[in-house]
Scaffold this active site. Structure first.
Site, mmCIF file in Angstrom:
data_model
loop_
_atom_site.group_PDB
_atom_site.id
_atom_site.type_symbol
_atom_site.label_atom_id
_atom_site.label_comp_id
_atom_site.label_asym_id
_atom_site.label_seq_id
_atom_site.Cartn_x
_atom_site.Cartn_y
_atom_site.Cartn_z
ATOM 1 N N SER A 62 -83.274 11.139 100.157
ATOM 2 C CA SER A 62 -83.472 9.799 99.596
ATOM 3 C C SER A 62 -84.941 9.435 99.397
ATOM 4 C CB SER A 62 -82.740 8.759 100.449
ATOM 5 O OG SER A 62 -81.339 9.044 100.440
ATOM 6 N N ASN B 226 -84.567 18.310 92.223
ATOM 7 C CA ASN B 226 -83.345 19.108 92.344
ATOM 8 C C ASN B 226 -82.253 18.394 91.555
ATOM 9 O OD1 ASN B 226 -81.154 20.632 93.054
ATOM 10 N ND2 ASN B 226 -81.071 19.937 95.181
ATOM 11 N N GLY C 179 -78.804 11.925 99.636
ATOM 12 C CA GLY C 179 -77.887 11.212 98.743
ATOM 13 C C GLY C 179 -77.250 9.987 99.373
ATOM 14 N N GLU D 235 -76.120 21.625 100.763
ATOM 15 C CA GLU D 235 -74.850 21.669 100.017
ATOM 16 C C GLU D 235 -74.360 23.111 99.865
ATOM 17 O OE1 GLU D 235 -76.325 19.388 96.731
ATOM 18 O OE2 GLU D 235 -76.449 17.643 98.056
ATOM 19 N N HIS E 41 -80.016 25.177 100.485
ATOM 20 C CA HIS E 41 -79.800 23.723 100.430
ATOM 21 C C HIS E 41 -78.559 23.394 101.269
ATOM 22 C CE1 HIS E 41 -78.849 19.750 98.925
ATOM 23 N NE2 HIS E 41 -80.106 19.679 98.507
ATOM 24 N N GLU F 267 -84.792 18.736 105.250
ATOM 25 C CA GLU F 267 -83.903 17.738 104.654
ATOM 26 C C GLU F 267 -82.816 17.346 105.653
ATOM 27 O OE1 GLU F 267 -83.931 17.921 100.128
ATOM 28 O OE2 GLU F 267 -82.527 19.426 100.784
ATOM 29 N N LYS G 192 -79.369 19.449 90.841
ATOM 30 C CA LYS G 192 -78.016 19.827 91.289
ATOM 31 C C LYS G 192 -77.139 20.100 90.056
ATOM 32 C CE LYS G 192 -78.787 16.884 95.260
ATOM 33 N NZ LYS G 192 -78.223 16.281 96.449
#
Ligand code: PEP
Length: 253
Positions: free
Chosen positions: A215, A9, A175, A99, A97, A169, A11
């Site tokens: 991660s 991904n 991250g 985000e 996702h 996730e 992003k």
């Protein structure tokens, strides 16, 4: 046997030239995938055609979009539809996702529409779920993730859910460099499979790929992917470094 998937991904990272170079390096490596293994590249929209053209050289490598609209078409400036992605021959699309949920207000209900429209146009949605740290601290992660699955996926038939990939996730691991332990990952993946089993039956649940994201790195992928219910990973930061993502692809079962 269910598919084992390493999904990058990107992003909102990399210029077109950097992305082209990264793909070229990864695809020129001597990594051949078996029938059961897939490598995905979820790239920014403007790079999808490039990614599709590049991955076509190799078996079981595919491009993916990072998002699509829940609307079919119309006056939605700036949006990209599932039908548009299909017309570019893009086979996969990330949906939900964390985000997108956090910064763009995507609710379980909106995401159920995105999953449905992906399936209508023959795209495989990679449906993301997972809890924030506050929820885990309250030990409420199972009911939280179950509700995400219930509200976004339970309108599907058994036949449809077989065309969905799930990515667990935990938000506290995305991250942050803080990876879930193998025990935490396996426990949640087994729980997700049990929820799917109750709704869609054992045979169907056993065929659905559940990826871990948060991660994943070159040095922990093998251990995570070795868990019986972990079928690969959705990878952010480490997917931007060719040698790291190559190692992660090599770590697939
Ligand atoms: C992600 O973006 O889905 C992700 C898991 O990121 P990272 O690997 O950087 O934690």
């Amino acid at each position: 046997m269910r598919k084992q998937i390493a999904a990058a991904n990107w992003k909102m990272n990399l210029t077109y030239q950097q992305g082209a170079e990264l793909l070229k390096t990864i695809l020129s490596a001597d990594i051949s995938l078996n029938e059961n293994q897939i490598a995905l590249f979820a790239v920014p929209f403007p790079y999808l055609e490039l990614a599709n053209d590049t991955v076509h050289q190799k078996k079981n490598y595919y491009a993916a979009a990072q998002n699509c609209s829940d609307k079919k078409s119309g006056a939605y400036t700036g949006e990209i539809s599932a039908e548009m992605l299909k017309s570019l021959d893009v086979p996969y699309c990330l949906v939900g996702h964390s985000e997108r949920r956090e910064y763009f207000g995507e609710t379980n209900e909106i995401l159920s529409g995105k999953v449905a429209i992906c399936l209508t146009y023959g795209l495989t949605p990679v449906f993301c779920c997972g809890e924030a740290l506050k929820i885990r601290d309250q030990n409420a992660q199972n009911s939280f993730v179950e509700q995400q699955l219930r509200e976004s996926l339970f309108h599907l038939s058994a036949e449809q859910i077989l065309n969905v990939v799930i990515a667990y996730e935990p938000i506290w691991a995305i991250g942050t460099g803080k990876t879930a332990s193998t025990a935490q990952a396996q426990e949640m993946h087994a729980f997700i499979r049990s929820v799917l089993q109750k709704q869609f039956g054992k045979e169907v649940a056993g065929q659905i790929s559940i990826l871990y994201g948060g991660s994943v790195k070159a040095n922990n992928a093998k251990e995570l992917f070795a868990c019986p219910d972990v079928d690969g990973g959705l990878v952010g930061g480490a997917s931007l470094v060719a040698s790291d993502f190559m190692e992660i692809i090599r770590a697939l079962k």
